[in-house]
Scaffold this motif. Structure first.
Motif, mmCIF file in Angstrom:
data_model
loop_
_atom_site.group_PDB
_atom_site.id
_atom_site.type_symbol
_atom_site.label_atom_id
_atom_site.label_comp_id
_atom_site.label_asym_id
_atom_site.label_seq_id
_atom_site.Cartn_x
_atom_site.Cartn_y
_atom_site.Cartn_z
ATOM 1 N N THR A 89 0.960 -0.940 -0.012
ATOM 2 C CA THR A 89 0.098 -0.043 0.089
ATOM 3 C C THR A 89 0.946 1.515 -0.128
ATOM 4 O O THR A 89 2.216 0.705 -0.234
ATOM 5 N N ASP A 90 0.461 2.572 0.000
ATOM 6 C CA ASP A 90 0.922 3.783 0.394
ATOM 7 C C ASP A 90 1.814 4.031 1.213
ATOM 8 O O ASP A 90 0.939 3.995 2.451
ATOM 9 N N GLY A 91 3.121 3.690 1.267
ATOM 10 C CA GLY A 91 3.882 4.716 2.892
ATOM 11 C C GLY A 91 4.968 5.587 2.544
ATOM 12 O O GLY A 91 4.750 6.215 1.532
ATOM 13 N N VAL A 92 5.534 5.741 3.638
ATOM 14 C CA VAL A 92 6.329 6.575 3.613
ATOM 15 C C VAL A 92 7.585 5.989 3.940
ATOM 16 O O VAL A 92 8.147 5.460 5.021
ATOM 17 N N LEU A 93 8.472 7.221 3.903
ATOM 18 C CA LEU A 93 10.284 6.241 3.605
ATOM 19 C C LEU A 93 11.035 7.409 4.322
ATOM 20 O O LEU A 93 11.135 8.650 3.645
ATOM 21 N N LEU A 94 11.583 7.443 5.062
ATOM 22 C CA LEU A 94 12.120 8.225 6.243
ATOM 23 C C LEU A 94 13.562 7.253 6.152
ATOM 24 O O LEU A 94 14.199 6.342 6.325
ATOM 25 N N SER A 95 14.696 8.656 5.610
ATOM 26 C CA SER A 95 16.288 8.098 5.642
ATOM 27 C C SER A 95 16.321 9.026 6.283
ATOM 28 O O SER A 95 16.832 10.510 6.367
ATOM 29 N N GLY A 96 18.720 9.109 6.618
ATOM 30 C CA GLY A 96 18.706 10.045 7.797
ATOM 31 C C GLY A 96 20.056 9.004 8.373
ATOM 32 O O GLY A 96 20.639 8.357 7.732
ATOM 33 N N THR A 97 20.827 9.812 9.207
ATOM 34 C CA THR A 97 21.692 8.658 10.017
ATOM 35 C C THR A 97 21.271 9.672 11.477
ATOM 36 O O THR A 97 21.032 10.442 11.806
ATOM 37 N N PHE A 98 21.899 9.187 12.416
ATOM 38 C CA PHE A 98 22.086 9.029 14.101
ATOM 39 C C PHE A 98 23.011 8.389 14.319
ATOM 40 O O PHE A 98 24.311 7.946 14.045
ATOM 41 N N ASP A 99 23.925 9.476 15.386
ATOM 42 C CA ASP A 99 24.523 8.660 16.503
ATOM 43 C C ASP A 99 24.590 7.808 17.359
ATOM 44 O O ASP A 99 23.659 8.078 18.214
ATOM 45 N N HIS A 100 25.351 6.149 16.663
ATOM 46 C CA HIS A 100 24.839 4.999 17.669
ATOM 47 C C HIS A 100 24.921 5.304 19.340
ATOM 48 O O HIS A 100 26.743 6.144 19.625
ATOM 49 N N ALA A 101 24.554 5.031 20.232
ATOM 50 C CA ALA A 101 24.785 4.876 21.468
ATOM 51 C C ALA A 101 26.437 4.358 22.245
ATOM 52 O O ALA A 101 27.437 4.961 22.972
ATOM 53 N N ASN A 102 27.150 3.733 20.833
ATOM 54 C CA ASN A 102 28.449 2.544 21.505
ATOM 55 C C ASN A 102 29.392 4.121 20.056
ATOM 56 O O ASN A 102 30.637 3.763 20.778
ATOM 57 N N GLY A 103 29.104 5.220 19.697
ATOM 58 C CA GLY A 103 29.823 6.100 19.490
ATOM 59 C C GLY A 103 29.481 6.202 17.899
ATOM 60 O O GLY A 103 30.425 6.982 16.988
ATOM 61 N N ILE A 104 29.140 4.923 16.940
ATOM 62 C CA ILE A 104 29.400 4.701 16.292
ATOM 63 C C ILE A 104 29.002 5.476 15.277
ATOM 64 O O ILE A 104 27.286 5.191 15.118
#
Length: 333
Positions: free
Chosen positions: A270-285
Motif C-alpha cells: 500500500t502507500d507508505g512513507v520512507l524516512l532516511s537519515g543518520t544518527f549517532d549510536h550509543a556506542n559512538g558509531i
C-alpha cells in the motif's frame, strides 16, 4: 507509539530492553470475571487460564477481550535474559528505578507458583500512557525461553489484583515453538535476504534480523533490521508521515536522529512513507538508517527500520529495499 512502542536496540540486550518498554495494549476487565478453559497462545510456549471473554489477539502474541479492550501480552526472550531480568523483579528499589523509565510506578512484588514450573515473581503498579492511568502487572517466568506476561487495564476497569495473580499462577510453559511456527503467527509476512538473517521474533508482532557472525551484538557494530506491527490504538492514515517521525523519535538511539530525506513509497502492498537519515549510536558509531511505514485498512501500521555504519549501508541498500518490498500484511489478521 506511546506506551506501545518497540525500542529498536542492539545486541544481546536488545530483546530485554525492547520488552521492558512494554508493548502495552490498553484494556479493561470485570473484577469478578469467571475463568474459562486453558488457552494456548499461538506462536509461543505459553498456555494459561484467563478470565471469561478473552480470545486470541490479532497483531500480538496474547489474548484480548474485544468488549472491554482487555489484553494479556506474552513476550518471549532467550533463556540468557532471565538472570538479567531477575534483579528487576526481586528488589523493590531496583524495580521502581528501572520501570520508572517507562512511566511505570511499581508498588508491590508478589510470587506465584505457576503450573509445573518454578515460582515466578509478579510486579505490579500503575502506568501513565497517552494521558490515561493504567493498572499493570508483569510476571517473569523461566522455561526453555524467558517469558514475560503483561496484564494491563484502565483503573476504571477495577481489574482485581487477585484475579490477575490467579491468571499468572495458571501459566504453563511447554515446548518452544519453531521459528517457522513463530513466523506464521505474525500479523505480517516477509522474505529475508542475505546477508540478513532472522534472529528471533518479538512478542508475536516483530522480527529481528542482523547481518554478521554474531547472534548477540552488545556493542551494536553489526547491521540491524527490525520489522514490527503497531500494538496501540488505530491511527488515521492522514497522519502517516507525522506518525512515522514521532515513532522514530520515540525509538532508542533515534531521538536526535537527523532526517535527510522524506518520500512516499509503496510498502506492505500500500502507500507508505520512507524516512532516511543518520544518527549517532550509543556506542559512538555514526550510522545511517531507513524507516518504512504503512497503514493497513484497520488503521494500524507496520514499520521496518534498518541501520548500519556508512560503508556497510551502501552495500546493503539493495538488500534492505528487497526485504522492504517483500513485507505484506497477513491475510485475516
Amino acid at each position: 507509539m506511546n506506551s506501545n512502542k518497540i525500542c529498536f536496540n542492539r545486541g544481546a540486550s536488545h530483546l530485554v530492553t525492547a520488552l521492558l518498554t512494554a508493548f502495552a495494549v490498553s484494556f479493561g476487565a470485570c473484577p469478578n470475571a469467571v475463568a474459562q478453559d486453558r488457552q494456548a497462545i499461538v506462536g509461543t510456549s505459553v498456555s494459561l487460564v484467563a478470565p471469561k471473554g478473552f480470545t486470541p489477539a490479532t497483531g500480538f502474541a496474547g489474548l484480548a477481550n474485544q468488549a472491554t479492550q482487555a489484553s494479556v501480552l506474552i513476550m518471549e526472550m532467550p533463556a540468557i535474559a532471565h538472570p538479567q531480568l531477575v534483579p528487576l523483579f526481586s528488589d523493590m528499589a531496583t524495580a521502581k528505578t528501572n520501570f520508572a523509565k517507562q512511566n511505570i510506578a511499581i508498588d508491590r512484588i508478589d510470587e506465584v507458583a505457576p503450573t509445573g514450573g518454578d515460582n515466578a515473581p509478579v510486579i505490579s503498579g500503575t502506568q501513565t500512557a497517552g494521558g490515561a492511568r493504567l493498572d499493570k502487572w508483569i510476571g517473569l517466568f523461566k522455561g526453555e525461553k524467558t517469558v514475560m506476561v503483561t496484564v494491563q487495564a484502565p483503573q476504571a476497569a477495577k481489574l482485581g489484583h487477585a484475579t490477575v495473580l490467579a491468571l499468572m499462577a495458571s501459566v504453563s510453559l511447554g515446548k518452544e515453538p519453531t521459528l517457522a511456527e513463530r513466523l506464521a503467527a505474525l500479523p505480517f509476512t516477509l522474505t529475508p535476504a542475505e546477508p540478513f538473517r532472522i534472529i528471533d521474533t518479538i512478542a508475536g508482532s516483530g522480527v529481528l534480523m542482523t547481518a554478521g557472525e554474531l547472534d548477540t551484538d552488545p556493542a551494536g557494530k553489526q547491521p540491524l533490521l527490525i520489522v514490527a506491527y503497531q500494538l496501540s490504538a488505530p491511527t488515521a492514515a492522514s497522519t502517516l508521515e507525522a506518525t512515522a517521525e514521532a515513532t522514530l523519535r520515540q525509538t532508542r538511539d533515534y531521538r536526535t536522529a537527523k532526517i535527510t530525506a522524506r518520500e512516499r513509497t509503496r510498502f506492505a502492498g500500500t502507500d507508505g512513507v520512507l524516512l532516511s537519515g543518520t544518527f549517532d549510536h550509543a556506542n559512538g558509531i555514526a550510522k545511517r538508517f531507513v524507516q518504512y511505514m504503512a497503514f493497513d485498512p484497520k488503521g494500524r501500521f507496520v514499520r521496518m527500520i534498518a541501520s548500519a555504519d556508512d560503508a556497510s549501508f551502501e552495500k546493503l541498500q539493495p538488500t534492505i529495499a528487497a526485504i522492504a518490498g517483500s513485507v505484506a500484511f497477513a491475510a485475516g489478521k
